[in-house]
Enzyme design. Structure first.
Site, PDB file in Angstrom:
ATOM      1  N   LYS A 105       7.510   0.868   1.693  1.00  0.00           N
ATOM      2  CA  LYS A 105       8.223   0.129   0.645  1.00  0.00           C
ATOM      3  C   LYS A 105       9.561   0.776   0.309  1.00  0.00           C
ATOM      4  O   LYS A 105      10.588   0.100   0.208  1.00  0.00           O
ATOM      5  CB  LYS A 105       7.381   0.059  -0.636  1.00  0.00           C
ATOM      6  CG  LYS A 105       6.091  -0.683  -0.503  1.00  0.00           C
ATOM      7  CD  LYS A 105       5.361  -0.760  -1.827  1.00  0.00           C
ATOM      8  CE  LYS A 105       5.084   0.602  -2.435  1.00  0.00           C
ATOM      9  NZ  LYS A 105       4.270   1.472  -1.568  1.00  0.00           N
TER      10      LYS A 105
ATOM     11  N   ASP B 232      -1.528  -0.404  -4.444  1.00  0.00           N
ATOM     12  CA  ASP B 232      -2.805  -0.647  -3.790  1.00  0.00           C
ATOM     13  C   ASP B 232      -3.558  -1.716  -4.581  1.00  0.00           C
ATOM     14  O   ASP B 232      -4.299  -2.508  -4.030  1.00  0.00           O
ATOM     15  CB  ASP B 232      -3.630   0.633  -3.724  1.00  0.00           C
ATOM     16  CG  ASP B 232      -3.140   1.548  -2.598  1.00  0.00           C
ATOM     17  OD1 ASP B 232      -1.994   1.360  -2.160  1.00  0.00           O
ATOM     18  OD2 ASP B 232      -3.897   2.423  -2.168  1.00  0.00           O
TER      19      ASP B 232
ATOM     20  N   LYS C 135       5.932   9.375  -7.395  1.00  0.00           N
ATOM     21  CA  LYS C 135       6.489  10.303  -6.397  1.00  0.00           C
ATOM     22  C   LYS C 135       8.005  10.375  -6.502  1.00  0.00           C
ATOM     23  O   LYS C 135       8.622  11.330  -6.041  1.00  0.00           O
ATOM     24  CB  LYS C 135       6.117   9.863  -4.976  1.00  0.00           C
ATOM     25  CG  LYS C 135       4.640   9.908  -4.654  1.00  0.00           C
ATOM     26  CD  LYS C 135       4.379   9.847  -3.154  1.00  0.00           C
ATOM     27  CE  LYS C 135       5.003   8.648  -2.484  1.00  0.00           C
ATOM     28  NZ  LYS C 135       4.488   7.348  -2.948  1.00  0.00           N
TER      29      LYS C 135
ATOM     30  N   LYS D 193       0.832  -1.197   0.000  1.00  0.00           N
ATOM     31  CA  LYS D 193       0.000   0.000   0.000  1.00  0.00           C
ATOM     32  C   LYS D 193       0.871   1.253   0.000  1.00  0.00           C
ATOM     33  O   LYS D 193       1.948   1.284   0.590  1.00  0.00           O
ATOM     34  CB  LYS D 193      -0.892  -0.004   1.244  1.00  0.00           C
ATOM     35  CG  LYS D 193      -1.823   1.187   1.365  1.00  0.00           C
ATOM     36  CD  LYS D 193      -2.622   1.092   2.659  1.00  0.00           C
ATOM     37  CE  LYS D 193      -3.595   2.266   2.771  1.00  0.00           C
ATOM     38  NZ  LYS D 193      -2.890   3.573   2.858  1.00  0.00           N
TER      39      LYS D 193
END
Length: 265
Positions: free
Chosen positions: A15, A125, A41, A10
């Protein structure tokens, strides 16, 4: 043989922190590492390079034929770092950046280098579209899911398992990235068992990890003698020595709800 690992989980579950610290451990053990951030990102490699690096997508806007040096930055202990990047929020498909980056790296022969470990940090996700590329196109041989014992984190993990099963991927295990919720390790261990795998490592919540990230470093680099660094070292060893891979079996939504609620009674 190159160890090629895709790490899913998620958004915001840790991560990138996991990937960066794992690669730092491997580099400290004289292994040649390539880290590929597959999140728009573009923050996977910040703690390895001490800064945000140019993304493949942004580089291609100004240079249609970039060289290897244009898109790969050497980070901590010569770890090769790449960020796929993506479009501005709300514009276009974020997964498209992953596809573009993988093809560009392949064309440049990056995957043919003398590498020991390749780690993909994949937003997940749900495993779909461009984010399934590491698995669908066989860039990664195995998957590891990062989760806490929180409801939404595990819900996302179960959805990821659905994608892994559909793509016939190999699941190596679950990393329990603790958030200090009640019965957390028990919950994650039971979840792993229900989908047909196991916990491959546990990272306990720590202010040292956050402090290191604020300094744009991994905890393995900033506090090499800490118990936090030791946890990542143990995790890295477990992953490298793992010989057990499964095609996981996800729970349906009703079964998942029943599973999680059993810990609240």
């Amino acid at each position: 043989m190159i160890k090629k690992i895709a790490i899913y989980g998620k958004g915001g579950i840790g991560k990138s922190t996991t990937v960066a610290n794992l690669s730092a451990v491997y580099a400290n053990n004289d292994l040649n590492c390539l880290v590929i951030g597959c999140d728009p990102k573009a923050d996977t490699t910040r703690t390895l390079c001490g800064r945000r690096i140019p993304t493949v997508v942004d580089t291609l806007k100004n240079n249609r034929k970039p060289s290897e040096e244009d898109i790969i930055v050497k980070g901590y202990n010569d770890i090769l770092c790449v960020e796929s990047g993506g479009p501005e929020p709300g514009v276009g498909c974020a997964g498209r950046g992953v596809i573009v980056a993988m093809k560009r790296l392949e064309n440049l022969g990056v995957f043919d280098k003398d590498l020991d470990v390749v780690i993909y940090d994949v937003l997940g996700d749900v495993v779909c579209g461009g984010f399934s590329v590491p698995l669908r196109e066989k860039y990664a041989d195995e998957v590891i899911i990062v989760t806490s014992g929180e409801y939404m984190s595990l819900y996302a993990a179960n959805n990821i398992v659905k994608g892994i099963k559909k793509l016939k991927g190999n699941l190596s295990g679950i990393i329990c990235n603790c958030r200090n919720v009640d019965h957390e390790k028990e919950i994650v261990s039971e979840f792993a068992s229900k989908i047909g795998t196991r916990i491959i490592g546990t990272i306990n919540r720590s202010n040292l990890i956050q402090e290191s990230e604020l300094d744009a470093k991994t905890v393995v680099e900033k506090y090499p003698e800490s118990k936090e660094a030791s946890e990542y070292e143990s995790l890295a060893t477990n992953i490298m020595e793992n010989k057990v891979f499964t095609t996981p079996e996800p729970m349906d939504d009703e079964e998942f709800e029943k599973f999680f609620k059993s810990f609240l009674e």
